[in-house]
Design a protein around this motif. Structure first.
Motif, mmCIF file in Angstrom:
data_model
loop_
_atom_site.group_PDB
_atom_site.id
_atom_site.type_symbol
_atom_site.label_atom_id
_atom_site.label_comp_id
_atom_site.label_asym_id
_atom_site.label_seq_id
_atom_site.Cartn_x
_atom_site.Cartn_y
_atom_site.Cartn_z
ATOM 1 N N GLN A 158 0.894 -1.196 0.155
ATOM 2 C CA GLN A 158 -0.043 0.037 0.045
ATOM 3 C C GLN A 158 0.857 1.262 0.062
ATOM 4 O O GLN A 158 2.121 1.102 0.385
ATOM 5 N N THR A 166 -3.098 2.096 -5.624
ATOM 6 C CA THR A 166 -4.029 2.049 -5.169
ATOM 7 C C THR A 166 -4.228 2.774 -3.732
ATOM 8 O O THR A 166 -5.348 2.859 -2.987
ATOM 9 N N MET A 188 -2.878 -3.598 -1.965
ATOM 10 C CA MET A 188 -3.049 -4.343 -3.344
ATOM 11 C C MET A 188 -2.211 -5.298 -3.216
ATOM 12 O O MET A 188 -1.430 -5.569 -2.410
ATOM 13 N N CYS A 206 -0.950 -8.298 -6.035
ATOM 14 C CA CYS A 206 -0.745 -8.118 -7.564
ATOM 15 C C CYS A 206 0.397 -9.282 -7.894
ATOM 16 O O CYS A 206 1.334 -9.649 -7.081
#
Length: 210
Positions: free
Chosen positions: A143, A171, A176, A178
């Motif tokens: 984050q 974000t 997040m 990924c």
């Protein structure tokens, strides 16, 4: 401990109670449990779920689509009667999902946590890699990446070159998750870098030599 780290440790509780964690991830969860009474209560309450999974014969089970949604809905239906908390709901779902993944996908490729050399101010992240036969997969959780900004990710080769592993959109304060893929084999991969829209390195990692 900040909210991001707490959130990441909570996500691992399901796998932890199934005894499927090893190495740095196991140590990190154990350290977190030493300091977090809430998560210790959750682990204790998950014991009946683990016992139920142990009685399941994988040959007699069909995994439905949208498993996570179905599990959360079913556990959520019991909240009024049993007083389940959102944390326990998430962890219970994680137990079932982790168990299903273990039985039905039979993972044979190890998840390798990697240390981060550099993190830009305000960015908090954790990363691991999966060495596939076709290349390296990077699992990145974090984050603090500027919301709406595109970040480019590249795997660095042992010879100093770079190969694209894809991109993601930041974000902001939201966590997040990924998955990024490159064609560089693990034996030839030396790390990865994340660059912002201006080309500045926001995050980087050097992989252990193998």
């Amino acid at each position: 401990m900040n909210d991001f780290v707490h959130h990441r440790r909570t996500e691992l509780l399901g796998t932890y109670v199934l005894n499927h964690l090893t190495g740095p991830e196991l140590a990190a969860v154990q350290d977190h449990l030493d300091d977090c009474a809430e998560c210790r209560r959750t682990v204790a309450e998950l014991a009946p779920v683990v016992r139920a999974l142990a009685r399941v014969d994988a040959d007699d089970v069909t995994v439905p689509a949208h498993l996570e949604e179905l599990v959360v809905q079913r556990v959520d239906a019991q909240r009024g009667r049993r007083g389940r908390t959102p944390l326990l709901l998430a962890a219970a779902a994680a137990v079932v999902i982790a168990g299903a993944t273990w039985w039905f996908l039979s993972p044979s490729v190890p998840l390798e946590p990697v240390a981060l050399d550099r993190q830009a101010p305000g960015v908090t992240a954790e990363a691991s890699l999966v060495p596939h036969t076709w290349g390296v997969e990077i699992k990145l959780d974090g984050q603090g990446f500027a919301a709406g900004q595109t970040y480019q990710v590249a795997v660095t080769r042992a010879d100093g070159g770079e190969v694209s592993a894809g991109s993601f959109i930041g974000t902001g304060t939201n966590v997040m998750h990924c998955n990024l893929n490159s064609s560089v084999l693990r034996a030839n991969a030396s790390g990865f870098v994340v660059r912002d829209a201006a080309g500045t390195i926001t995050l980087s990692s050097t992989f252990p030599q193998r």
